[in-house]
Design a protein around this motif. Structure first.
Motif, PDB file in Angstrom:
ATOM      1  N   TYR A  50       0.825  -1.205   0.000  1.00 55.55           N
ATOM      2  CA  TYR A  50       0.000   0.000   0.000  1.00 55.55           C
ATOM      3  C   TYR A  50       0.864   1.263   0.000  1.00 55.55           C
ATOM      4  CZ  TYR A  50      -0.201   2.571   4.523  1.00 55.55           C
ATOM      5  OH  TYR A  50       0.054   3.400   5.588  1.00 55.55           O
ATOM      6  N   LYS A  51       1.996   1.218   0.677  1.00 60.14           N
ATOM      7  CA  LYS A  51       2.868   2.389   0.714  1.00 60.14           C
ATOM      8  C   LYS A  51       3.458   2.680  -0.669  1.00 60.14           C
ATOM      9  CE  LYS A  51       4.182   2.488   5.572  1.00 60.14           C
ATOM     10  NZ  LYS A  51       3.873   3.917   5.762  1.00 60.14           N
ATOM     11  N   ASN A  52       3.864   1.638  -1.386  1.00 57.89           N
ATOM     12  CA  ASN A  52       4.396   1.840  -2.732  1.00 57.89           C
ATOM     13  C   ASN A  52       3.301   2.263  -3.705  1.00 57.89           C
ATOM     14  OD1 ASN A  52       7.088   1.175  -2.089  1.00 57.89           O
ATOM     15  ND2 ASN A  52       6.652  -1.012  -2.291  1.00 57.89           N
ATOM     16  N   ASP A  53       2.136   1.648  -3.593  1.00 58.58           N
ATOM     17  CA  ASP A  53       1.056   1.948  -4.539  1.00 58.58           C
ATOM     18  C   ASP A  53       0.551   3.377  -4.401  1.00 58.58           C
ATOM     19  OD1 ASP A  53       1.258  -0.553  -5.606  1.00 58.58           O
ATOM     20  OD2 ASP A  53      -0.568  -1.352  -4.688  1.00 58.58           O
ATOM     21  N   ARG A  54       0.560   3.929  -3.179  1.00 54.46           N
ATOM     22  CA  ARG A  54       0.099   5.316  -3.026  1.00 54.46           C
ATOM     23  C   ARG A  54       1.021   6.274  -3.766  1.00 54.46           C
ATOM     24  NH1 ARG A  54       1.541   6.811   3.329  1.00 54.46           N
ATOM     25  NH2 ARG A  54       3.793   6.570   3.144  1.00 54.46           N
ATOM     26  N   VAL A  55       2.302   5.948  -3.824  1.00 54.23           N
ATOM     27  CA  VAL A  55       3.261   6.783  -4.550  1.00 54.23           C
ATOM     28  C   VAL A  55       3.072   6.613  -6.057  1.00 54.23           C
ATOM     29  CG1 VAL A  55       5.711   7.267  -4.940  1.00 54.23           C
ATOM     30  CG2 VAL A  55       4.913   6.596  -2.653  1.00 54.23           C
ATOM     31  N   ILE A  56       2.969   5.368  -6.498  1.00 50.60           N
ATOM     32  CA  ILE A  56       2.795   5.078  -7.923  1.00 50.60           C
ATOM     33  C   ILE A  56       1.537   5.743  -8.456  1.00 50.60           C
ATOM     34  CG2 ILE A  56       2.294   3.229  -9.571  1.00 50.60           C
ATOM     35  CD1 ILE A  56       4.173   1.437  -7.830  1.00 50.60           C
ATOM     36  N   GLU A  57       0.439   5.653  -7.705  1.00 51.07           N
ATOM     37  CA  GLU A  57      -0.835   6.230  -8.149  1.00 51.07           C
ATOM     38  C   GLU A  57      -0.788   7.753  -8.179  1.00 51.07           C
ATOM     39  OE1 GLU A  57      -3.496   4.675  -9.449  1.00 51.07           O
ATOM     40  OE2 GLU A  57      -2.231   2.878  -9.354  1.00 51.07           O
ATOM     41  N   TYR A  89       1.912   9.676  -8.772  1.00 54.70           N
ATOM     42  CA  TYR A  89       2.667  10.090  -9.952  1.00 54.70           C
ATOM     43  C   TYR A  89       1.890   9.814 -11.240  1.00 54.70           C
ATOM     44  CZ  TYR A  89       6.915  11.494  -7.547  1.00 54.70           C
ATOM     45  OH  TYR A  89       7.824  12.170  -6.776  1.00 54.70           O
ATOM     46  N   LYS A  90       1.174   8.704 -11.264  1.00 58.53           N
ATOM     47  CA  LYS A  90       0.341   8.387 -12.428  1.00 58.53           C
ATOM     48  C   LYS A  90      -0.709   9.466 -12.650  1.00 58.53           C
ATOM     49  CE  LYS A  90      -2.645   4.706 -14.238  1.00 58.53           C
ATOM     50  NZ  LYS A  90      -3.242   3.362 -13.922  1.00 58.53           N
ATOM     51  N   HIS A  91      -1.268   9.965 -11.551  1.00 59.42           N
ATOM     52  CA  HIS A  91      -2.280  11.033 -11.619  1.00 59.42           C
ATOM     53  C   HIS A  91      -1.733  12.275 -12.315  1.00 59.42           C
ATOM     54  CE1 HIS A  91      -5.669  13.505 -10.336  1.00 59.42           C
ATOM     55  NE2 HIS A  91      -4.825  14.384  -9.830  1.00 59.42           N
ATOM     56  N   PHE A  92      -0.437  12.502 -12.179  1.00 59.49           N
ATOM     57  CA  PHE A  92       0.200  13.666 -12.804  1.00 59.49           C
ATOM     58  C   PHE A  92       0.944  13.302 -14.092  1.00 59.49           C
ATOM     59  CE2 PHE A  92      -0.138  15.012  -8.288  1.00 59.49           C
ATOM     60  CZ  PHE A  92      -0.966  16.108  -8.495  1.00 59.49           C
ATOM     61  N   GLY A  93       0.592  12.157 -14.671  1.00 57.84           N
ATOM     62  CA  GLY A  93       1.101  11.795 -15.983  1.00 57.84           C
ATOM     63  C   GLY A  93       2.461  11.142 -16.012  1.00 57.84           C
ATOM     64  N   LYS A  94       2.940  10.654 -14.860  1.00 57.98           N
ATOM     65  CA  LYS A  94       4.242  10.008 -14.801  1.00 57.98           C
ATOM     66  C   LYS A  94       4.076   8.548 -14.359  1.00 57.98           C
ATOM     67  CE  LYS A  94       6.840  13.649 -15.693  1.00 57.98           C
ATOM     68  NZ  LYS A  94       7.790  13.733 -16.829  1.00 57.98           N
ATOM     69  N   ILE A  95       4.509   7.634 -15.193  1.00 58.98           N
ATOM     70  CA  ILE A  95       4.499   6.212 -14.822  1.00 58.98           C
ATOM     71  C   ILE A  95       5.852   5.902 -14.206  1.00 58.98           C
ATOM     72  CG2 ILE A  95       4.209   3.852 -15.630  1.00 58.98           C
ATOM     73  CD1 ILE A  95       1.733   5.660 -15.919  1.00 58.98           C
ATOM     74  N   ILE A  96       5.863   5.624 -12.920  1.00 63.89           N
ATOM     75  CA  ILE A  96       7.129   5.345 -12.241  1.00 63.89           C
ATOM     76  C   ILE A  96       7.238   3.859 -11.913  1.00 63.89           C
ATOM     77  CG2 ILE A  96       7.184   7.673 -11.276  1.00 63.89           C
ATOM     78  CD1 ILE A  96       6.577   6.406  -8.520  1.00 63.89           C
ATOM     79  N   SER A  97       8.453   3.408 -11.751  1.00 65.56           N
ATOM     80  CA  SER A  97       8.713   2.000 -11.456  1.00 65.56           C
ATOM     81  C   SER A  97       8.551   1.731  -9.964  1.00 65.56           C
ATOM     82  CB  SER A  97      10.137   1.631 -11.876  1.00 65.56           C
ATOM     83  OG  SER A  97      11.079   2.322 -11.058  1.00 65.56           O
ATOM     84  N   LEU A  98       8.490   0.452  -9.627  1.00 68.61           N
ATOM     85  CA  LEU A  98       8.443   0.073  -8.220  1.00 68.61           C
ATOM     86  C   LEU A  98       9.695   0.569  -7.505  1.00 68.61           C
ATOM     87  CD1 LEU A  98       7.217  -1.451  -5.818  1.00 68.61           C
ATOM     88  CD2 LEU A  98       8.300  -3.539  -6.692  1.00 68.61           C
ATOM     89  N   ASN A  99      10.846   0.488  -8.163  1.00 65.67           N
ATOM     90  CA  ASN A  99      12.084   0.944  -7.539  1.00 65.67           C
ATOM     91  C   ASN A  99      12.045   2.442  -7.237  1.00 65.67           C
ATOM     92  OD1 ASN A  99      13.330  -1.529  -7.420  1.00 65.67           O
ATOM     93  ND2 ASN A  99      14.403  -1.287  -9.382  1.00 65.67           N
ATOM     94  N   GLU A 100      11.432   3.218  -8.121  1.00 64.61           N
ATOM     95  CA  GLU A 100      11.320   4.660  -7.872  1.00 64.61           C
ATOM     96  C   GLU A 100      10.363   4.948  -6.716  1.00 64.61           C
ATOM     97  OE1 GLU A 100      12.246   6.528 -12.288  1.00 64.61           O
ATOM     98  OE2 GLU A 100      10.317   5.532 -11.920  1.00 64.61           O
ATOM     99  N   ALA A 101       9.311   4.144  -6.600  1.00 64.58           N
ATOM    100  CA  ALA A 101       8.406   4.286  -5.447  1.00 64.58           C
ATOM    101  C   ALA A 101       9.133   3.923  -4.158  1.00 64.58           C
ATOM    102  CB  ALA A 101       7.174   3.401  -5.631  1.00 64.58           C
ATOM    103  N   ILE A 102       9.978   2.917  -4.227  1.00 67.76           N
ATOM    104  CA  ILE A 102      10.744   2.518  -3.047  1.00 67.76           C
ATOM    105  C   ILE A 102      11.716   3.619  -2.643  1.00 67.76           C
ATOM    106  CG2 ILE A 102      12.524   0.901  -2.233  1.00 67.76           C
ATOM    107  CD1 ILE A 102      11.062  -1.284  -3.877  1.00 67.76           C
TER     108      ILE A 102
END
Length: 233
Positions: A67-74, A76-89
């Protein structure tokens, strides 16, 4: 009936989450991934996605790290950036680093000192994962004012604010009636409405500069105002 117990929310009440998330954001912008929005815009959306993902965690549909990683990924996605799991970490690793530098908001320690001398029974009631919340409380050295047995954390109680059950569980543990309990928090729904639904008194710490507050409650912007209020009683 007079107040006998006073409780505090943790996140964004005793300390400011915004302060250290700004540091995280700045490093991400400079070195990892950049979004074309201000920190304030980013942080507002991050809080929404964080709350949404936390609900999945407390419902046991996601693990803590997921959940902690997904909140970051989501976010950035909201602002048009697809980030990797490593970047969320990386984002969450920076969060953990700066989390261990948190300090009280101005006026908190003076207020806790005053309440302690006036023999109010003090407690913490906070939403969040047990390990995270205890680490923050320990970083702030809250135990100087409030013993650990009076730290009520949603992850340990099978309920979460604003559910009435968690407020009633705290009330039962303290041994006071609802009207004898005052709760101080920054979240209108989770803290203030939740407390009032259990007949607790409330003080709304309006650090987010909310307007058109739809319920009756004492409203302050700084802890010094709470101290002045009690000193004048």
């Amino acid at each position: 009936m007079s107040i006998k117990a006073i409780g505090f929310d943790l996140d964004d009440t005793l300390y400011s989450r915004k302060d250290f998330y700004k540091r995280v954001f700045d490093i991400m912008q400079a070195s990892v991934v950049k979004v074309e929005v201000s920190f304030d815009t980013f942080f507002k959306s991050f809080q929404i996605f964080s709350d949404n993902e936390y609900e999945k965690f407390i419902q046991r549909s996601k693990q803590r790290e997921e959940y902690k990683n997904d909140r970051v990924i989501e976010t950035y996605k909201h602002f048009g950036k697809i980030i990797s799991l490593n970047e969320a970490i990386i984002f969450n690793s920076l969060y953990l680093y700066f989390r261990d530098t948190i300090i009280y908001r101005n006026g908190v320690e003076n207020l806790l000192d005053f309440f302690s001398k006036e023999n109010y029974e003090l407690f913490i009631l906070t939403n969040g994962p047990s390990g995270d919340q205890r680490r923050k409380l320990e970083q702030l050295k809250v135990e100087r004012y409030i013993p650990k047995e009076k730290w009520f954390i949603s992850d340990e109680m099978n309920s979460t604010k604003p559910n009435r059950e968690i407020f009633q569980a705290v009330e039962n543990s303290l041994g006071y009636k609802g009207e004898e309990v005052l709760y101080i928090g920054d979240d209108l729904e989770n803290d203030i409405i939740g407390a009032q639904n259990s007949n607790w008194k409330s003080i709304y710490l309006n650090v987010h500069e909310s307007n058109n507050i739809p319920i009756e409650t004492k409203i302050v912007k700084e802890f010094e105002e709470i101290l002045e209020f009690f000193q004048e009683k």
